[in-house]
Design a protein around this motif. Sequence first.
Motif, PDB file in Angstrom:
ATOM      1  N   UNK A 256      11.042  -5.770   8.902  1.00  0.00           N
ATOM      2  CA  UNK A 256      10.884  -4.625   8.336  1.00  0.00           C
ATOM      3  C   UNK A 256       9.765  -4.625   7.306  1.00  0.00           C
ATOM      4  N   UNK A 257       9.708  -5.646   6.168  1.00  0.00           N
ATOM      5  CA  UNK A 257       8.408  -5.604   5.559  1.00  0.00           C
ATOM      6  C   UNK A 257       6.971  -5.761   6.087  1.00  0.00           C
ATOM      7  N   UNK A 258       7.199  -6.582   7.380  1.00  0.00           N
ATOM      8  CA  UNK A 258       5.910  -6.581   7.942  1.00  0.00           C
ATOM      9  C   UNK A 258       5.698  -5.367   8.799  1.00  0.00           C
ATOM     10  N   UNK A 259       6.593  -4.592   9.212  1.00  0.00           N
ATOM     11  CA  UNK A 259       6.092  -3.459   9.797  1.00  0.00           C
ATOM     12  C   UNK A 259       5.480  -2.199   8.775  1.00  0.00           C
ATOM     13  N   UNK A 260       6.117  -2.303   7.539  1.00  0.00           N
ATOM     14  CA  UNK A 260       5.754  -1.550   6.455  1.00  0.00           C
ATOM     15  C   UNK A 260       4.476  -2.043   6.084  1.00  0.00           C
ATOM     16  N   UNK A 261       3.848  -3.174   5.878  1.00  0.00           N
ATOM     17  CA  UNK A 261       2.517  -3.770   5.862  1.00  0.00           C
ATOM     18  C   UNK A 261       1.545  -2.982   6.806  1.00  0.00           C
ATOM     19  N   UNK A 262       2.087  -3.217   7.931  1.00  0.00           N
ATOM     20  CA  UNK A 262       1.111  -2.982   9.232  1.00  0.00           C
ATOM     21  C   UNK A 262       0.883  -1.351   9.158  1.00  0.00           C
ATOM     22  N   UNK A 263       1.958  -0.676   9.271  1.00  0.00           N
ATOM     23  CA  UNK A 263       2.069   0.637   9.477  1.00  0.00           C
ATOM     24  C   UNK A 263       1.531   1.606   7.918  1.00  0.00           C
ATOM     25  N   UNK A 264       1.645   1.321   6.871  1.00  0.00           N
ATOM     26  CA  UNK A 264       1.408   1.913   5.614  1.00  0.00           C
ATOM     27  C   UNK A 264       0.725   1.243   4.672  1.00  0.00           C
ATOM     28  N   UNK A 265       0.474  -0.154   4.909  1.00  0.00           N
ATOM     29  CA  UNK A 265      -0.233  -0.951   3.841  1.00  0.00           C
ATOM     30  C   UNK A 265      -1.405  -0.519   3.222  1.00  0.00           C
ATOM     31  N   UNK A 266      -2.352  -0.326   4.124  1.00  0.00           N
ATOM     32  CA  UNK A 266      -3.924  -0.059   4.265  1.00  0.00           C
ATOM     33  C   UNK A 266      -4.382  -1.391   3.696  1.00  0.00           C
ATOM     34  N   UNK A 267      -5.809  -1.403   3.421  1.00  0.00           N
ATOM     35  CA  UNK A 267      -6.506  -2.580   3.160  1.00  0.00           C
ATOM     36  C   UNK A 267      -7.002  -3.427   4.434  1.00  0.00           C
TER      37      UNK A 267
END
Length: 327
Positions: A256-267
């Motif tokens: 779930x964290x990986x999805x978070x970084x990929x979808x909304x993390x930016x940079x």
Amino acid sequence: MSLGEFDVITHYFKLHDCGVTDSGVDIGIGDDCAILDIPDGCQLAVTTDTLVAGVHFFEDVCPYRLGYKSLAVNLSDLAAMGATPKWVSLAITLPNVETHWLSEFSRGFFDLANKQGVQLVGGDTTKGPLSITVSAKGIVSRNKALKRNGAKQGDLICVSGDLGNGALGLAHKLENRSLINSQFFVDALELTEPRNELGMLLVNQASSCIDISDGLLQDLQHILDASKCSAHIKADALPFSNAMQQEIEQDKVTQEQAYQYALSGGDDYELLFTLSPDAYQDLLKQDLIDKITVIGDVLANEDEKIRITQSSKPLSLALSGWDHFKK
């Protein structure tokens, strides 16, 4: 050695040759304005970004990496328009003159400028809190620039490279997270590689394009708003680096964290673009140096702008992209 404003310009920024013989620069650094020649049949693409200490970068960031990234984020905007990078201006505000810092900053800046064949043509230096403003200029054939408003129902949604690496690098620095590949993720954050070659290949192929700076979903929303359509994203298709996969397998990062970084993390500064299925097949025939992944489809205009599924089931995540004026 005590250096004044014009000494700084001369020592660290003026005496540089990017090695381009046909640069299009009639007058560069040293006059009130740069005078640039634009080829017939082309238009000028211009982008400007400001990086502020404590907001866009850590106060103790390596100056080489800061110089590199300050140019990279601008070149990424040119890539998103399919423009060939040509010229750049640099305005830098310094709290004081530190020769080692300036030497390393300019070395990082010009290492990327040399790689991309970009020439510094002007700018400004002032005293104050550390900030860097870069304006990059490129050329693109008339009426051929990639835009955000051309996505159509049935188009494939594609991204270059891998997603989430920069966001995890930032999380590591902010939270001192224990990671197996921490340096890899910090490098992804600080040594961004703009996708200019791919951007130029997408001209006449992509129906819309944007670079991922504020998070994939937020940047995709800009395309959807401009194109008046919606999207379906398949979380299972999101491209992760081998390093990210290893963090997931070793329970350093949850799926779930990986999805978070990929979808909304930016940079990420990867390209997010749409292609017709035929254009996608044509693109695959090109000699691509960048990894391309299909992550979803463009849908007709619906109330639900972006639908995310995992294994064909709805995936619900609390996601938001970067906004300077919201917490």
